[in-house]
Design an enzyme around this catalytic site. Structure first.
Site, PDB file in Angstrom:
ATOM      1  NE  ARG A   8      -3.558   0.123   2.796  1.00 40.09           N
ATOM      2  CZ  ARG A   8      -4.312  -0.327   3.875  1.00 40.09           C
ATOM      3  NH1 ARG A   8      -4.064   0.437   4.832  1.00 40.09           N
ATOM      4  NH2 ARG A   8      -5.010  -1.492   4.020  1.00 40.09           N
TER       5      ARG A   8
ATOM      6  NE  ARG B  61      -1.706   7.614  -7.402  1.00 35.85           N
ATOM      7  CZ  ARG B  61      -2.228   8.524  -7.287  1.00 35.85           C
ATOM      8  NH1 ARG B  61      -1.497   9.627  -7.518  1.00 35.85           N
ATOM      9  NH2 ARG B  61      -3.301   8.693  -6.691  1.00 35.85           N
TER      10      ARG B  61
ATOM     11  CG  ASN C 130      -1.440   3.559  -7.584  1.00 40.30           C
ATOM     12  OD1 ASN C 130      -1.345   3.848  -8.790  1.00 40.30           O
ATOM     13  ND2 ASN C 130      -2.269   3.946  -6.537  1.00 40.30           N
TER      14      ASN C 130
ATOM     15  NE  ARG D   4      -9.418  11.008  -6.441  1.00 40.61           N
ATOM     16  CZ  ARG D   4      -8.244  10.067  -6.391  1.00 40.61           C
ATOM     17  NH1 ARG D   4      -7.342  10.164  -7.184  1.00 40.61           N
ATOM     18  NH2 ARG D   4      -8.303   9.138  -5.362  1.00 40.61           N
TER      19      ARG D   4
ATOM     20  CG  HIS E  96      -3.381   6.994 -11.323  1.00 41.94           C
ATOM     21  ND1 HIS E  96      -4.343   7.855 -10.894  1.00 41.94           N
ATOM     22  CD2 HIS E  96      -3.054   6.107 -10.164  1.00 41.94           C
ATOM     23  CE1 HIS E  96      -5.004   7.273  -9.695  1.00 41.94           C
ATOM     24  NE2 HIS E  96      -4.062   6.573  -9.327  1.00 41.94           N
TER      25      HIS E  96
ATOM     26  CB  THR F 200      -7.833   6.207  -1.908  1.00 39.38           C
ATOM     27  OG1 THR F 200      -7.000   5.534  -2.746  1.00 39.38           O
ATOM     28  CG2 THR F 200      -7.428   7.393  -1.423  1.00 39.38           C
TER      29      THR F 200
END
Length: 334
Positions: free
Chosen positions: A100, A107, A139, A170, A194, A249
């Site tokens: 994570r 990222r 990610n 978003r 991203h 998230t």
């Protein structure tokens, strides 16, 4: 003496049933994986859901929890296992496994920690579902989609990264909030990586066909008195902000992945900004995955929309590609 089952049910067919046609597998049952799984279930996109993870107790618990909600769902079979044989005949495999992202961590810093995990996951997926479409969510998603493409041996149109589908969502939400309209009524795209070097396409932002750039030629620039550029900064910062507040998230990305799954499952030919192989496009010469507007259908990425970008937007896209290639070229064992 006949059992209750024998007394209750008279079978008319006893042969083997056809394998599932719309099976979805989710690899990784962390917060993101389960949000993807629940979103797919609630949108009734799968006739079988398989969950895979290395933590067996949590895996079994998540499976049982979903099975206990079967009355409220229309997915007849929910299975799980540590062994990838449970994923056999999947039409779509969603990969969320990996370590994570931590608060304040880019990222791109995640990449090497996750590459080694993928070396074990991807070959197993392809072994049991050679005709599947892979949606990579872990990610840094663009680099890991490239890694997945290399490890899988699948054609590029069947290896997709969730990319900037969420960034664009978003963006549309934040812009729509400022304009006082629903997000679906604002048309705007975030392309490229991203994450931190994503590219807002201000030249294409519009409401009902009305170009915002024509109303404000400086929109998105440093010289813009209304400071619309701040909206894109909020898009970039929003994931970090949510992680700071709740630790991770998951819900928005889960909904985003279900949206992509629906376009593929139902052969919708909808256009999504997802990560795809961009070599040869916009002057990019390296093998990198970046988000462009892609037409998603039953083949995966059926085609790419050739968006008209400004010189500056193309330059930003190339900068994104260069940054990702700088990381990819040092990866080993692919």
């Amino acid at each position: 003496m006949a059992s209750v089952l024998q007394k209750l049910i008279t079978p008319l067919f006893s042969g083997p049933l056809e394998p599932p046609r719309n099976k979805v597998t989710v690899v990784g049952v962390g917060q993101v994986g389960m949000a993807c799984a629940v979103s797919v279930l609630l949108r009734e996109l799968a006739d079988e859901l398989a969950l895979v993870d290395v933590v067996e107790d949590k895996l079994k618990g998540e499976m049982m929890d979903l099975q206990h909600g079967s009355l409220f769902l229309k997915t007849p079979k929910i299975v799980s296992g540590k062994d990838y044989s449970v994923t056999a005949n999947s039409r779509i495999v969603v990969v969320t496994a990996g370590v994570r992202q931590q608060e304040g961590e880019s990222r791109l810093n995640l990449v090497q920690r996750n590459v080694n995990i993928f070396k074990h996951i991807i070959p197993q997926i392809v072994k049991y579902s050679p005709n599947c479409i892979l949606i990579v969510v872990s990610n840094p998603v663009d680099v890991l989609t490239y890694v997945t493409w290399k490890l899988s041996g699948l054609p590029k149109h069947r290896v997709i990264g969730s990319g900037t589908n969420l960034d664009s969502a978003r963006f549309r939400y934040l812009m729509a909030e400022r304009l006082g309209i629903h997000p679906s009524s604002f048309n705007g795209w975030i392309l490229g990586e991203h994450g931190d070097s994503s590219v807002p396409v201000w030249s294409g932002a519009n409401v009902a066909g009305v170009s915002l750039q024509k109303l404000n030629p400086d929109i998105g620039k440093d010289t813009d008195r209304e400071n619309w550029k701040e909206t894109h900064k909020k898009v970039v910062d929003s994931a970090y902000e949510v992680i700071r507040l709740k630790g991770y998230t998951n819900w928005a990305i889960g909904l985003s992945v279900a949206d992509l799954t629906e376009s593929i499952m139902k052969n919708l030919n909808r256009v999504h900004p997802v990560s795809t192989m961009v070599k040869g496009m916009y002057g990019i010469s390296d093998e990198v995955y970046l988000s462009l507007p892609c037409v998603l259908n039953s083949a995966g990425v059926g085609s790419v929309v050739n968006m008209t970008l400004t010189v500056d937007e193309v330059s930003q896209l190339k900068k994104s590609a260069d940054m990702l290639w700088h990381i990819q070229r040092d990866l080993r064992d692919l």
